[in-house]
Write an enzyme that holds these catalytic residues in place. Structure first.
Site, PDB file in Angstrom:
ATOM      1  N   ASP A 193     -10.165  12.368   4.421  1.00  0.00           N
ATOM      2  CA  ASP A 193      -9.086  11.746   5.171  1.00  0.00           C
ATOM      3  C   ASP A 193      -9.429  11.784   6.656  1.00  0.00           C
ATOM      4  OD1 ASP A 193      -6.620  10.453   5.328  1.00  0.00           O
ATOM      5  OD2 ASP A 193      -5.587  12.311   5.808  1.00  0.00           O
TER       6      ASP A 193
ATOM      7  N   HIS B  74      -1.233   7.025  16.429  1.00  0.00           N
ATOM      8  CA  HIS B  74      -0.825   8.212  15.669  1.00  0.00           C
ATOM      9  C   HIS B  74      -1.362   9.486  16.335  1.00  0.00           C
ATOM     10  CE1 HIS B  74      -0.102  10.973  12.331  1.00  0.00           C
ATOM     11  NE2 HIS B  74      -1.383  11.280  12.328  1.00  0.00           N
TER      12      HIS B  74
ATOM     13  N   GLU C 160       2.451   9.613   4.974  1.00  0.00           N
ATOM     14  CA  GLU C 160       1.553   9.021   5.963  1.00  0.00           C
ATOM     15  C   GLU C 160       1.080   7.688   5.419  1.00  0.00           C
ATOM     16  OE1 GLU C 160      -1.585  11.761   7.136  1.00  0.00           O
ATOM     17  OE2 GLU C 160      -0.261  12.699   8.604  1.00  0.00           O
TER      18      GLU C 160
ATOM     19  N   GLU D  42      -1.362   4.898   5.125  1.00  0.00           N
ATOM     20  CA  GLU D  42      -2.796   4.738   5.366  1.00  0.00           C
ATOM     21  C   GLU D  42      -3.360   3.642   4.465  1.00  0.00           C
ATOM     22  OE1 GLU D  42      -5.189   8.281   5.403  1.00  0.00           O
ATOM     23  OE2 GLU D  42      -3.551   9.565   6.103  1.00  0.00           O
TER      24      GLU D  42
ATOM     25  N   ASP E  90      -0.639   9.602   2.196  1.00  0.00           N
ATOM     26  CA  ASP E  90      -1.155  10.970   2.291  1.00  0.00           C
ATOM     27  C   ASP E  90       0.025  11.917   2.544  1.00  0.00           C
ATOM     28  OD1 ASP E  90      -3.155  12.968   2.498  1.00  0.00           O
ATOM     29  OD2 ASP E  90      -3.034  12.849   4.672  1.00  0.00           O
TER      30      ASP E  90
ATOM     31  N   ARG F 213       4.494  19.241   6.725  1.00  0.00           N
ATOM     32  CA  ARG F 213       4.270  19.534   8.148  1.00  0.00           C
ATOM     33  C   ARG F 213       4.439  21.004   8.493  1.00  0.00           C
ATOM     34  NH1 ARG F 213       1.460  15.117   9.246  1.00  0.00           N
ATOM     35  NH2 ARG F 213       2.644  13.228   8.821  1.00  0.00           N
TER      36      ARG F 213
ATOM     37  N   LYS G 235      -1.895  19.253   2.562  1.00  0.00           N
ATOM     38  CA  LYS G 235      -2.303  17.911   2.149  1.00  0.00           C
ATOM     39  C   LYS G 235      -2.736  17.873   0.686  1.00  0.00           C
ATOM     40  CE  LYS G 235      -2.447  16.032   6.434  1.00  0.00           C
ATOM     41  NZ  LYS G 235      -1.984  14.685   6.819  1.00  0.00           N
TER      42      LYS G 235
ATOM     43  N   THR H 208      -1.696  12.690  -3.169  1.00  0.00           N
ATOM     44  CA  THR H 208      -2.048  11.542  -2.348  1.00  0.00           C
ATOM     45  C   THR H 208      -1.909  10.340  -3.266  1.00  0.00           C
ATOM     46  OG1 THR H 208      -3.619  12.862  -1.068  1.00  0.00           O
ATOM     47  CG2 THR H 208      -3.886  10.464  -0.988  1.00  0.00           C
TER      48      THR H 208
ATOM     49  N   GLU I 243       6.368  11.086  13.362  1.00  0.00           N
ATOM     50  CA  GLU I 243       6.406  10.256  14.565  1.00  0.00           C
ATOM     51  C   GLU I 243       7.743   9.524  14.708  1.00  0.00           C
ATOM     52  OE1 GLU I 243       2.321   8.110  14.974  1.00  0.00           O
ATOM     53  OE2 GLU I 243       2.526   8.851  12.930  1.00  0.00           O
TER      54      GLU I 243
END
Lengths: 418, 418
Positions: free
Chosen positions: A125, A132, A198, A200, A230, A234, A250, A254, A360
């Protein structure tokens, strides 16, 4: 290139994600049948195993569709991929002489269950979206130090966990993890409270390598692209990631979309990376447009409620292409394997609504997002369904990726109950 | 437990690494024959494929030795592993009734070439040696901040690159990489100038898991252990590793010894982890002795010259056991797969000569090591041969691992010359 028309009428409908121009590669099963490789065309799937058995597809001396994954086709290399695409177009185009032989091999997509389209050899990844990286860096290190010193010089990446990759539709269980907030005296073991998505793209490496490869060689090694979520814990990440990077944060899951959209299908949508603030070293320099103009959206649907679009951005926002990431990946001599999956890194645009993660969008939880239902979200709630979608818009046709979706299940009450 | 004697006379020699107590699992080939699974006994290898073909080994309804890797045996689980060990002892012990049938299936080890003993599913490397972490932390962050805040609470690890794992004897090419020293104005792409070894043990995960597993369950999942050299490009690492951890610095090669020494063979050598400075959270707590008393040495031989022992330590120096690492690895729900390889992290003891990397032995290059040949080393030179060895010393017998060796080849002149 305009729409190529097919005798599969649904494929010619305006805006359909799977016209003849696309022909993405998946693995499907119907009822109790074994999973098998198929290619999407309109609302149908062409059963590639059956087509091979019938002598309609002959890619190699030995069968390549006798297994429920695309790795064997990928290993044959770019010439075989081009030959397959040409042959599929010949079989499926309007007026094909072989329509009668092919038509019985089509399966309605709405009857099919999709599986992972390939065996994921290893998963890497990256962190290659400038907006970002700037957003996250600003939150964690302040605006002055937002981008790490190496960031503009190479695509920063880390090895992920291939065993955690699941196909769209697989529920995702909220993980437990070791957590320690800034005000906690000691860490504790608890369910993740800041679970995130996430947005991606994933690049599927089709052919392997032994030593360093150039950016051009890397580009030629890529079989195609998928949408990739992903999932990220956090709070686990914040406590674990120094000094060796993300690990359990992580590793829960996924999710990838079920269809690999080939590099050939995306060729008309190639765009250049953004202007370079500092020149890249020669071995990473752009040698042509290797990003793609792919519109991306994320929706969030609370359990039993309608979905709200929470982000809308484009893959062209990335600072590094997958080819540059793959070239960097091989600099040390790292062997690459057919079936390696490269996550692009979170794709965020410059505007607030273009941000590809709740971290974000809610600015670390300080600015909760209000959904159309009136509910708010800083991070994901149990029962939330997240759906990524992607489409490249051509001259009278669309190249779609299908959806990349997952629903959050509550954490186990006791992860060690047996 | 004393020495178990075998009718293979060499296995009974004092100090022989492969007595009947050991029976490590490897994959060998002789001449042009296909590689196959074998078990070391004295100076011989028992050809397991032939033994299965002859009906002497019957682990499962289907053959498990028809493939050149141990993964199929591993997948059968601990009961099958115990049954195999018991059966091998029956076949090979002094006075075995089946000696005449087994004897033709022995191959002299000195005629065999060793291969990777298993398909490495995924590779995870930890940072679980306190002396190593303290040494490295002191060099990089000062003695006050040597251990990261999380270090005493969980085994810090990162995902490595399975494709880079090679068997002992494979030459290792000095990598290129992106480098930027503290005084350099800009990064450059050049051969690694600070190439290093890391003395580690590798735990081979034999059975998979879906959700979090306890430390006891994790221990039972481990099939065995190998020696592991995690070759490391320190200058690449220094520039790349913030914020997501080591990537290309660790991707050139990871060498493992050819024989998996089973958990059963090591059972008499179990020792406890060191006293805990702070208590571990319940899910990581020690539930019994799960480290092993294994003496470890590293030698360095410059090209064409005799070897110098540069380090001597013991696996018991680790702060976390492989079982604790594996339990932590699953906390987030990360699925584990048979064939996963867990590197222990560099094994250093408290004394200078007990340090398991040149980074520590030369204190970042400030105190070059003088070899017996009179040459000095801060980091590895082209032509150097590094050899790790390991042995557990029992009551009148030794459990050896074989050697884990690799010779440094010079960097490619131009990595992109074709």
């Amino acid at each position: 290139m305009p729409l190529m028309t097919s005798w599969v009428a649904s494929a010619n409908a305006p805006g359909h994600p799977f016209p003849l121009n696309n022909l993405p590669c998946g693995v499907f099963s119907v009822g109790d049948d074994d999973p098998r490789c198929g290619v999407a065309i309109g609302d149908m799937i062409l059963d590639c195993r059956a087509a091979e058995d019938e002598g309609l597809l002959n890619l190699d001396d030995a069968p390549v569709f006798d297994v429920p994954f695309w790795n064997e086709v990928m290993e044959l290399g770019p010439e075989a991929w081009a030959a397959l695409r040409a042959r599929l177009i010949q079989l499926l185009k309007d007026g094909s002489a072989e329509r009668a032989a092919v038509e019985p091999l089509l399966v309605p997509m709405d009857q099919a269950e999709m599986n992972l389209p390939f065996l994921v050899a290893e998963y890497t990844d990256f962190y290659a979206g400038r907006h970002h990286a700037t957003n996250v860096g600003t939150m964690f290190r302040g605006a002055e130090n937002a981008l790490p010193p190496n960031w503009l010089h190479m695509p920063i990446g880390y090895n992920g966990r291939a065993s955690s990759v699941v196909v769209s539709g697989t529920p995702v269980r909220r993980p437990w993890g070791q957590l320690k907030g800034p005000d906690d005296a000691a860490p504790r073991f608890a369910p993740c409270a800041r679970f995130d998505l996430e947005l991606e793209m994933g690049a599927v490496v089709g052919t392997g390598s032994e030593g360093p490869v150039t950016v051009d060689e890397a580009d030629a090694m890529i079989f195609g692209y998928v949408l990739l979520n992903d999932w990220s814990a956090r709070d686990i990440q914040a406590w674990e990631y120094q000094p060796l990077g993300p690990f359990q944060a992580k590793a829960t899951a996924t999710t990838i979309s079920p269809w690999i959209v080939t590099r050939a299908a995306l060729a008309p949508f190639r765009v250049s990376t953004p202007a370079r603030e500092v020149p890249l070293l020669d071995h990473l320099k752009d040698t042509g447009p290797m990003l793609y103009d792919i519109d991306l959206t994320v929706t969030l649907a609370p359990e039993g409620k309608p979905a709200t679009e929470i982000a809308r951005t484009n893959y062209r926002e990335m600072y590094y292409s997958a080819a540059q990431q793959l070239a960097h990946h091989t600099t040390s001599g790292c062997p690459m394997t057919p079936g390696d999956l490269l996550g692009s890194g979170t794709i965020s645009g410059p505007e607030k609504h273009q941000r590809g993660s709740l971290l974000e969008l809610s600015w670390g939880g300080k600015e909760p997002l209000t959904l159309d239902t009136g509910e708010t979200r800083s991070f994901l709630a149990d029962g939330d369904t997240l759906t990524l979608q992607g489409a490249a818009h051509g001259d009278g046709y669309t190249i779609g990726f299908g959806t990349c979706t997952g629903t959050i299940l509550p954490a186990l009450k006791d992860p060690y109950a047996r």
